[in-house]
Design a protein around this motif. Sequence first.
Motif, PDB file in Angstrom:
ATOM      1  N   THR A 216      11.470   1.336   6.468  1.00 51.17           N
ATOM      2  CA  THR A 216      12.046   1.766   5.191  1.00 51.17           C
ATOM      3  C   THR A 216      11.006   1.756   4.081  1.00 51.17           C
ATOM      4  OG1 THR A 216      14.257   0.969   5.778  1.00 51.17           O
ATOM      5  CG2 THR A 216      13.769   1.194   3.438  1.00 51.17           C
ATOM      6  N   ALA A 217      10.306   0.628   3.950  1.00 49.65           N
ATOM      7  CA  ALA A 217       9.401   0.459   2.816  1.00 49.65           C
ATOM      8  C   ALA A 217       8.218   1.415   2.864  1.00 49.65           C
ATOM      9  CB  ALA A 217       8.906  -0.988   2.773  1.00 49.65           C
ATOM     10  N   THR A 218       7.708   1.705   4.055  1.00 45.69           N
ATOM     11  CA  THR A 218       6.522   2.560   4.144  1.00 45.69           C
ATOM     12  C   THR A 218       6.874   4.049   4.147  1.00 45.69           C
ATOM     13  OG1 THR A 218       6.527   2.375   6.578  1.00 45.69           O
ATOM     14  CG2 THR A 218       5.172   0.814   5.346  1.00 45.69           C
ATOM     15  N   MET A 219       7.902   4.437   4.913  1.00 48.33           N
ATOM     16  CA  MET A 219       8.177   5.865   5.070  1.00 48.33           C
ATOM     17  C   MET A 219       8.866   6.480   3.866  1.00 48.33           C
ATOM     18  SD  MET A 219       6.745   7.246   7.536  1.00 48.33           S
ATOM     19  CE  MET A 219       7.525   8.814   7.184  1.00 48.33           C
ATOM     20  N   VAL A 220       9.669   5.711   3.143  1.00 45.09           N
ATOM     21  CA  VAL A 220      10.271   6.263   1.925  1.00 45.09           C
ATOM     22  C   VAL A 220       9.164   6.630   0.938  1.00 45.09           C
ATOM     23  CG1 VAL A 220      11.630   5.718  -0.130  1.00 45.09           C
ATOM     24  CG2 VAL A 220      12.509   5.136   2.132  1.00 45.09           C
ATOM     25  N   ALA A 221       8.228   5.693   0.740  1.00 43.60           N
ATOM     26  CA  ALA A 221       7.124   5.962  -0.185  1.00 43.60           C
ATOM     27  C   ALA A 221       6.248   7.108   0.308  1.00 43.60           C
ATOM     28  CB  ALA A 221       6.289   4.692  -0.358  1.00 43.60           C
TER      29      ALA A 221
ATOM     30  N   ALA B 231       0.835  -1.212   0.000  1.00 44.43           N
ATOM     31  CA  ALA B 231       0.000   0.000   0.000  1.00 44.43           C
ATOM     32  C   ALA B 231       0.861   1.250   0.000  1.00 44.43           C
ATOM     33  CB  ALA B 231      -0.919  -0.004   1.219  1.00 44.43           C
ATOM     34  N   ALA B 232       1.921   1.251   0.817  1.00 44.11           N
ATOM     35  CA  ALA B 232       2.805   2.418   0.873  1.00 44.11           C
ATOM     36  C   ALA B 232       3.487   2.659  -0.465  1.00 44.11           C
ATOM     37  CB  ALA B 232       3.848   2.228   1.969  1.00 44.11           C
ATOM     38  N   ASN B 233       3.879   1.579  -1.140  1.00 39.99           N
ATOM     39  CA  ASN B 233       4.559   1.727  -2.420  1.00 39.99           C
ATOM     40  C   ASN B 233       3.597   1.987  -3.577  1.00 39.99           C
ATOM     41  OD1 ASN B 233       7.685   1.018  -2.301  1.00 39.99           O
ATOM     42  ND2 ASN B 233       6.656  -0.220  -0.759  1.00 39.99           N
ATOM     43  N   ALA B 234       2.283   1.912  -3.315  1.00 37.77           N
ATOM     44  CA  ALA B 234       1.288   2.191  -4.352  1.00 37.77           C
ATOM     45  C   ALA B 234       0.623   3.545  -4.145  1.00 37.77           C
ATOM     46  CB  ALA B 234       0.227   1.086  -4.352  1.00 37.77           C
ATOM     47  N   VAL B 235       1.216   4.383  -3.290  1.00 36.94           N
ATOM     48  CA  VAL B 235       0.614   5.683  -2.984  1.00 36.94           C
ATOM     49  C   VAL B 235       0.418   6.527  -4.239  1.00 36.94           C
ATOM     50  CG1 VAL B 235       1.043   7.887  -1.822  1.00 36.94           C
ATOM     51  CG2 VAL B 235       1.364   5.758  -0.587  1.00 36.94           C
TER      52      VAL B 235
ATOM     53  N   SER C 178      16.405   6.306   5.881  1.00 45.07           N
ATOM     54  CA  SER C 178      16.198   5.841   4.510  1.00 45.07           C
ATOM     55  C   SER C 178      15.501   6.923   3.687  1.00 45.07           C
ATOM     56  CB  SER C 178      15.362   4.563   4.503  1.00 45.07           C
ATOM     57  OG  SER C 178      16.017   3.518   5.177  1.00 45.07           O
ATOM     58  N   SER C 179      14.504   7.558   4.270  1.00 43.85           N
ATOM     59  CA  SER C 179      13.805   8.638   3.573  1.00 43.85           C
ATOM     60  C   SER C 179      14.743   9.798   3.288  1.00 43.85           C
ATOM     61  CB  SER C 179      12.611   9.114   4.416  1.00 43.85           C
ATOM     62  OG  SER C 179      11.713   8.064   4.673  1.00 43.85           O
ATOM     63  N   PHE C 180      15.581  10.148   4.263  1.00 39.33           N
ATOM     64  CA  PHE C 180      16.549  11.239   4.100  1.00 39.33           C
ATOM     65  C   PHE C 180      17.467  10.959   2.905  1.00 39.33           C
ATOM     66  CE2 PHE C 180      20.112  13.947   4.723  1.00 39.33           C
ATOM     67  CZ  PHE C 180      19.712  14.993   5.538  1.00 39.33           C
ATOM     68  N   VAL C 181      18.000   9.722   2.830  1.00 37.62           N
ATOM     69  CA  VAL C 181      18.957   9.384   1.776  1.00 37.62           C
ATOM     70  C   VAL C 181      18.278   9.358   0.409  1.00 37.62           C
ATOM     71  CG1 VAL C 181      20.409   7.529   0.881  1.00 37.62           C
ATOM     72  CG2 VAL C 181      20.555   8.163   3.283  1.00 37.62           C
ATOM     73  N   VAL C 182      17.065   8.800   0.319  1.00 42.38           N
ATOM     74  CA  VAL C 182      16.385   8.721  -0.972  1.00 42.38           C
ATOM     75  C   VAL C 182      16.058  10.124  -1.493  1.00 42.38           C
ATOM     76  CG1 VAL C 182      14.249   8.022  -2.107  1.00 42.38           C
ATOM     77  CG2 VAL C 182      15.461   6.409  -0.646  1.00 42.38           C
ATOM     78  N   VAL C 183      15.479  10.981  -0.637  1.00 46.18           N
ATOM     79  CA  VAL C 183      15.188  12.353  -1.051  1.00 46.18           C
ATOM     80  C   VAL C 183      16.489  13.077  -1.419  1.00 46.18           C
ATOM     81  CG1 VAL C 183      14.300  14.595  -0.285  1.00 46.18           C
ATOM     82  CG2 VAL C 183      13.064  12.503   0.290  1.00 46.18           C
ATOM     83  N   GLY C 184      17.543  12.820  -0.648  1.00 52.85           N
ATOM     84  CA  GLY C 184      18.831  13.452  -0.926  1.00 52.85           C
ATOM     85  C   GLY C 184      19.425  13.019  -2.256  1.00 52.85           C
TER      86      GLY C 184
END
Length: 441
Positions: free
Chosen positions: A394-399, A213-217, A274-280
């Motif tokens: 990782t999987a939910t908050m990155v998305a 669900a998080a990755n299908a946002v 994980s969210s910090f690195v992906v956005v970065g």
Amino acid sequence: MESSRGRLVALCAVQFVDVMGVTVVVSALPRMLADLGGSLSQAGLLVPVYAVGFSSLLLLAARLGDRFGVRRVLLAGLVIFAIGSVVAAAAPVMGLLVAGRGIQGAAAAISVPNALVLLSRGSPTKTARDRALGAWNACGGLAGAAGLLVGGLTTSAVSWRAIFWGNLVATGVLIGVLLRVIPPDRSAERTSAGFAPRSVVLQVATVGAVVAAANAVGEAWPIPVGLGLVGLVAAGLLVLGERRTASPLVPKGLWRPAFVGGLIGSFGITATTSSFVVVGTVYLQEDKGFGPAAAGLMILPFSAAVVLAAAVAGRLMPRVGPRRPLILGLLLIVGGAAAAWFSPATGAFVAGLVLAGLGNGMGAVAAYASGLAVPAEQEGSAAGLLNTAAQIGTATMVATTVAIAGQGSGIDYRLGWLTVGLTAIVVLTSLGAATRTRLRR
């Protein structure tokens, strides 16, 4: 002494290979799509399918280790990972590549919690265990960022298929080393206690649906909402079933204050960093004009900070305990997000990256040390839950962070880093509230 060091290196290498598998394909996605002629939706499955398999099967794999022997299940997981690597490396079409990634994710779930149990059991003292956990978490933090760099460099220099052939070679070497340095399971280390198959199905459905669900946002709203509802219903049925069964998937005595704190910390540390690195990574490429390989190199200060802080935490905890380093780690992440949010300069982002890396290394070691302070017969379940919390984070908050910060075809980076900082504050508050409540009880 030499045998103990070799054992530690081998078990940390399992963590490194499996965690790097989450991000190693990100930089190679365009080349894979061009070579195999797949659709964008298929290419978009390559990261989530690994994450769903990894996160949803961790708890089951840990219980299998308790029942059938940790070493045996760890080696089985590595063999399955090798099979998944061959399927992915030789895939003639995108569908088989996605299938290979799914097999790898499930295999990583089997390997990681059992390697963590062996690492904990192999430490003769609490001080040695804290230092071993420092090395374990340093490898995990390094692996996530290294995957972005290794995937890009390998694809540019050789081929994306070399990523998976390399996985096969690394797994073969690991199996050979582990057979030498890890003694066979003793019957006293196994338990015959079973668990309800219904609980297993519901746990896998809960985690898989939530992560999906998080990755299908970004999809049409019925898809993420429907998956989220499936996850909620499965979670409710799981809780009811666990309360009634004589053989729960999670031992009832596990929910002590220290374990609850470790679980919350494990989720929060990985979710935010994980969210910090992906956005970065997106920020460096789209806003600052770096190429994929250069952006990967710019992320290396994060990995270096993780390694440094994990080593410090491993030596600090025997004197102060895990709670203070965990709180300090979350505060450092808040500081890192604030630094990136306040200034658009690259230097401010790198400073924030270093602070977030220090927070990851410090907080993750403390969370695992707190969560693994359980009786030996509960170590498998504790390791499975801690790793599940980290992967769900990782999987939910990155998305979620990318969805919140998304602005048309781009990303509002400051909003992304604000989301990271606020999430860390919420985790800090939850940590205090949960442990206080449990202590009163």
